[in-house]
Design an enzyme around this catalytic site. Structure first.
Site, PDB file in Angstrom:
ATOM      1  CE  LYS A  85      17.864 -48.364  -6.852  1.00 37.49           C
ATOM      2  NZ  LYS A  85      16.584 -49.090  -6.716  1.00 37.49           N
ATOM      3  N   GLY A 185       3.602 -37.913  -1.709  1.00 33.98           N
ATOM      4  CA  GLY A 185       4.112 -38.256  -3.029  1.00 33.98           C
ATOM      5  C   GLY A 185       3.098 -39.069  -3.806  1.00 33.98           C
ATOM      6  CB  VAL A 186       0.057 -38.504  -5.444  1.00 35.06           C
ATOM      7  CG1 VAL A 186      -0.542 -38.857  -4.104  1.00 35.06           C
ATOM      8  CG2 VAL A 186       0.109 -36.986  -5.617  1.00 35.06           C
ATOM      9  N   GLY A 187       3.142 -39.639  -7.230  1.00 32.18           N
ATOM     10  CA  GLY A 187       3.685 -39.819  -8.568  1.00 32.18           C
ATOM     11  C   GLY A 187       3.369 -41.190  -9.118  1.00 32.18           C
ATOM     12  CE  LYS A 188       8.520 -43.779 -11.805  1.00 25.40           C
ATOM     13  NZ  LYS A 188       9.643 -44.397 -12.555  1.00 25.40           N
ATOM     14  CB  VAL A 189       4.370 -45.892  -6.391  1.00 30.54           C
ATOM     15  CG1 VAL A 189       3.738 -46.829  -5.375  1.00 30.54           C
ATOM     16  CG2 VAL A 189       5.447 -46.622  -7.181  1.00 30.54           C
ATOM     17  N   GLY A 190       2.356 -43.520  -5.988  1.00 25.46           N
ATOM     18  CA  GLY A 190       1.395 -42.939  -5.062  1.00 25.46           C
ATOM     19  C   GLY A 190       0.002 -42.785  -5.629  1.00 25.46           C
ATOM     20  CG  HIS A 191      -1.188 -42.107  -9.974  1.00 24.78           C
ATOM     21  ND1 HIS A 191       0.062 -42.497 -10.402  1.00 24.78           N
ATOM     22  CD2 HIS A 191      -2.069 -42.593 -10.899  1.00 24.78           C
ATOM     23  CE1 HIS A 191      -0.041 -43.157 -11.543  1.00 24.78           C
ATOM     24  NE2 HIS A 191      -1.318 -43.235 -11.860  1.00 24.78           N
TER      25      HIS A 191
END
Length: 362
Positions: A85, A185-191
């Site tokens: 990482k 969290g409804v960003g890149k993955v959540g939405h």
């Protein structure tokens, strides 16, 4: 930090590199935890750590923890990759530039393939296209530049598959119709996960600190209910499944006692605030699907990119997340341990088998 590297259970990293390019403002940490299964693969996080008294130390600690997690994630995903990482220190809204990303690419390239990078929090497909100009060990690029594009697609798909396995283990059927799922969290993955859950007939609650992200979800799905805080979300009495899909450390002494869900299954990395939280969840009868298994669809997608990306092939492999999650729950029951411990044991067994083998880098 040296004590962490050389003596603690969270250490054992093969290599840690500090990178600097003063003309561009680049300050970065690259942590290679293991190459036992192959070259280390993991994303690049771009973050300022404003809450930390010493951002550089916080970034280093984050890189070490995330790299170790990638070793286990890649092992359980069945990939011929170890874990690594990187963290670029700073506010991407203020200091990210083409020149900085090119300088960062040179730092990764200097490792000669021991570390393969990709997107993470604060970095995007367009950024990887720039990094790739100075480093051929770059994934998560755009299709126009020979890449797979946004890895959030298969990340969300993998979370959904793990959720079905969790429902089957907990309630006897891999069905989500009528179940209430709370997504933090409804960003890149959540939405994207919301889309799949609505299609599956689930009732969805959401919370996000970004009002625009919530507005996008509500516009697409008026039936979704937005709550004002994460505490309100996790303590909702109707909650069946809690899906953390933002930053880590959300399962802690404060949140676990409030949690009303019977299952935790989400995309966020490092959801357990510290070792021992998995036992707290088990004692409360909450089934925890280990995050580094649940969210491995993204790394499966970018790893496929190294072989000439084929979405159907990558999606088929990501579908195995459901089988792996099921195996972990079965192992946890047979060993009498929490699922997080069972997952670690399965991953460690694969890594131990590989040690000492000659596995040349791609």
């Amino acid at each position: 930090m040296l004590d962490t590297l050389f003596h603690s259970d969270q250490g054992g990293h093969e290599q840690v590199v500090l990178c600097q390019d003063r003309p561009t403002g680049l300050r970065a940490v690259i942590a290679v935890h293991s190459t036992a299964l192959g070259p280390a693969l993991g994303g690049t996080r771009f973050h300022a750590y404003p809450e930390a008294a010493h951002p550089e130390s916080a970034a280093l600690a984050d890189a070490l923890r995330l790299a170790r997690g990638m070793t286990y994630k890649n092992a359980l995903a069945g990939l011929d990759h170890g874990g690594g990482k990187a963290v670029i220190i700073g506010d991407p809204e203020k200091i990210k530039s083409e020149e900085l990303l090119l300088a960062y690419g040179r730092c990764v390239a200097a490792l000669g393939g021991r570390y393969v990078t990709a997107c993470d929090v604060g970095t995007y497909v367009a950024d990887m296209d720039v990094v790739a100009r100075t480093c051929r060990w770059t994934t998560g690029r755009s299709p126009e530049n020979g890449g797979a594009g946004d890895s959030s697609v298969l990340t969300a798909y993998g979370v959904f598959e793990a959720m079905l396995a969790s429902a089957e283990h907990r309630w006897g059927s891999p069905e989500l119709t009528g179940r209430t799922v709370g997504i933090a969290g409804v960003g890149k993955v959540g939405h994207l996960l919301v889309d799949q859950l609505i299609e599956a007939g689930a009732r969805v609650l959401v919370h996000d600190v970004n009002p625009d992200a919530v507005r996008r979800v509500l516009t697409a799905h008026p039936s979704v209910v937005a709550l004002h805080s994460e505490d309100e979300l996790i303590s909702d009495p109707s909650l069946d499944i809690y899906a953390p899909c933002a930053l880590g450390g959300v399962l802690n002494e404060h949140t676990v006692p409030l949690l009303r869900a019977g299952i935790v299954c989400g995309a966020a990395n490092n959801q357990l605030d510290h070792p021992g939280v998995e036992k707290d969840l088990a004692e409360r009868g909450i089934l925890y699907a280990p995050d580094y298994v649940v969210n491995s669809g993204g790394v499966i997608q970018v790893a496929d990119e190294l072989h000439g990306f084929d979405f159907a092939r990558a999606k088929t492999k990501a579908a195995d997340i459901r089988l792996t999650t099921r195996e972990i729950f079965q192992r946890a029951e047979s060993d009498g341990v929490p699922p997080a411990v069972a997952a670690d044991r399965i991953a460690e067994h694969r890594i131990a088998q590989a040690r000492g083998l000659d596995r040349p880098f791609a």
